[in-house]
Write an enzyme that holds these catalytic residues in place. Structure first.
Site, PDB file in Angstrom:
ATOM      1  N   HIS A 135       6.876  -7.100  -2.738  1.00  0.00           N
ATOM      2  CA  HIS A 135       6.723  -6.673  -1.546  1.00  0.00           C
ATOM      3  C   HIS A 135       7.786  -7.614  -0.801  1.00  0.00           C
ATOM      4  O   HIS A 135       7.798  -7.581   0.541  1.00  0.00           O
ATOM      5  CB  HIS A 135       5.431  -6.918  -0.741  1.00  0.00           C
ATOM      6  N   LYS A 191       0.922  -1.288   0.162  1.00  0.00           N
ATOM      7  CA  LYS A 191      -0.036  -0.029  -0.076  1.00  0.00           C
ATOM      8  C   LYS A 191       0.933   1.238  -0.026  1.00  0.00           C
ATOM      9  O   LYS A 191       0.548   2.314   0.403  1.00  0.00           O
ATOM     10  CB  LYS A 191      -1.119   0.074   1.257  1.00  0.00           C
ATOM     11  N   MET A 226      -5.597   6.859 -13.757  1.00  0.00           N
ATOM     12  CA  MET A 226      -5.247   5.338 -13.370  1.00  0.00           C
ATOM     13  C   MET A 226      -6.663   4.893 -13.041  1.00  0.00           C
ATOM     14  O   MET A 226      -6.872   4.010 -13.329  1.00  0.00           O
ATOM     15  CB  MET A 226      -4.201   5.424 -12.284  1.00  0.00           C
ATOM     16  N   LYS A 271      -7.953   6.260  -2.226  1.00  0.00           N
ATOM     17  CA  LYS A 271      -8.156   7.569  -2.268  1.00  0.00           C
ATOM     18  C   LYS A 271      -6.636   8.185  -2.762  1.00  0.00           C
ATOM     19  O   LYS A 271      -6.653   9.151  -3.446  1.00  0.00           O
ATOM     20  CB  LYS A 271      -8.156   8.071  -1.115  1.00  0.00           C
ATOM     21  N   SER A 292      -4.646   2.739   4.429  1.00  0.00           N
ATOM     22  CA  SER A 292      -5.037   2.105   3.191  1.00  0.00           C
ATOM     23  C   SER A 292      -5.021   0.610   3.376  1.00  0.00           C
ATOM     24  O   SER A 292      -5.712  -0.047   2.671  1.00  0.00           O
ATOM     25  CB  SER A 292      -3.925   2.716   2.412  1.00  0.00           C
TER      26      SER A 292
END
Length: 289
Positions: free
Chosen positions: A100, A27, A225, A248, A130
């Site tokens: 990640h 995130k 996007m 957001k 997030s």
């Protein structure tokens, strides 16, 4: 979600000199950075990007026979069910991987100078909010369901990918001066996307014309996007739709979720964990100079 087989294969993965590894804590703007990289390589022309070469973070290996995944995890067509680390071996150069993986699990050849790493850092408070919104509907852990229990978990090493501090400081402390690493901050990208695009292009040895830079910037805004990724055939094309990766994208959204007590507790934790580190994060966008 990640098998032992995949992790062992990645540790000794054969890295090409022109590989690009977009690496982040979850995130932290992973797909955003990947899109910037893809468009830089394509001179800003989206139609020249092969989306089928990047369906998932490359360590994922959950499409094997007998694997069990929650129904709300997006599924991909049969041709994309080969582990991506295996698919990647046949990809044409330059390959773009997003991951990640923590520092200790990245391919060893990267630390020998092979390939290039675009590493994005995002402030841990916004990541917490997030991540909670991302994990809560997937019901992978009862502690994800309520913000208060998630916040407690997030402040420990038991959260996915270890704590924000462990993950990011291991990379920062060991590799911030490595020539094949570029460290970007999410907040800087939000403040001045054009400068970030130029940084990426120069780092990759792909300097762009002003017109190409404009094309990349135009296509990597949040609104662009969301519009382009959130399409009916995302999974068929290998893209993960915006409904899974973009919410957001704001800096400072943590203020809508953190209580005063939680903010004070996290600030105390932040000071303790970051003591002695020269890494500084922004919890709001600084004015552009």
């Amino acid at each position: 979600m990640v098998s032992d087989r995949a992790l062992k294969a990645l540790k000794d993965y054969d890295v090409r000199d022109d590989d690009i590894w977009v690496t982040t804590y979850p995130k932290a703007g992973t797909h955003w950075a990947v899109e910037v990289v893809n468009l830089v390589l394509a001179d800003g022309h989206e139609e020249n990007i092969d989306r089928t070469k990047q369906p998932l973070p490359m360590e994922f290996d959950f499409h094997q026979p007998g694997s069990k995944m929650p129904d709300n995890i997006p599924r991909f067509p049969p041709e994309n069910r080969i582990p991506q680390y295996e698919q990647g071996k046949s990809w044409p150069s330059p390959r773009v991987f997003m991951t990640h993986l923590p520092e200790r699990m990245m391919p060893k050849q990267i630390y020998e100078g092979k390939g290039k790493v675009v590493f994005v850092l995002r402030n841990p408070k916004d990541i917490a909010v997030s991540m909670w919104h991302f994990l809560r509907p997937r019901k992978l852990n009862p502690k994800h369901e309520e913000w208060d229990t998630f916040f407690e978990l997030y402040c420990t090493e038991k959260i996915l990918n270890n704590s924000w501090f462990t993950f990011n400081l291991e990379f920062w402390n060991k590799h911030r001066d490595d020539k094949n690493f570029l460290f970007l901050k999410y907040e800087d990208m939000k403040r001045d996307l054009r400068t970030a695009v130029v940084q990426v292009a120069d780092f990759l040895g792909r300097p762009l014309s002003d017109e190409a830079i404009d094309r990349v910037v135009d296509k990597t805004t949040l609104d662009s996007m969301k519009q382009r990724f959130n399409t009916a055939d995302d999974n068929k094309s290998g893209k993960i739709g915006a409904q899974y990766i973009i919410r957001k994208g704001r800096v400072g959204d943590w203020k809508t979720q953190f209580t005063v007590a939680q903010n004070e507790a996290f600030d105390k934790l932040y000071r303790e964990k970051m003591e002695g580190s020269d890494l500084q994060m922004d919890f709001k966008i600084k004015p552009q100079l």
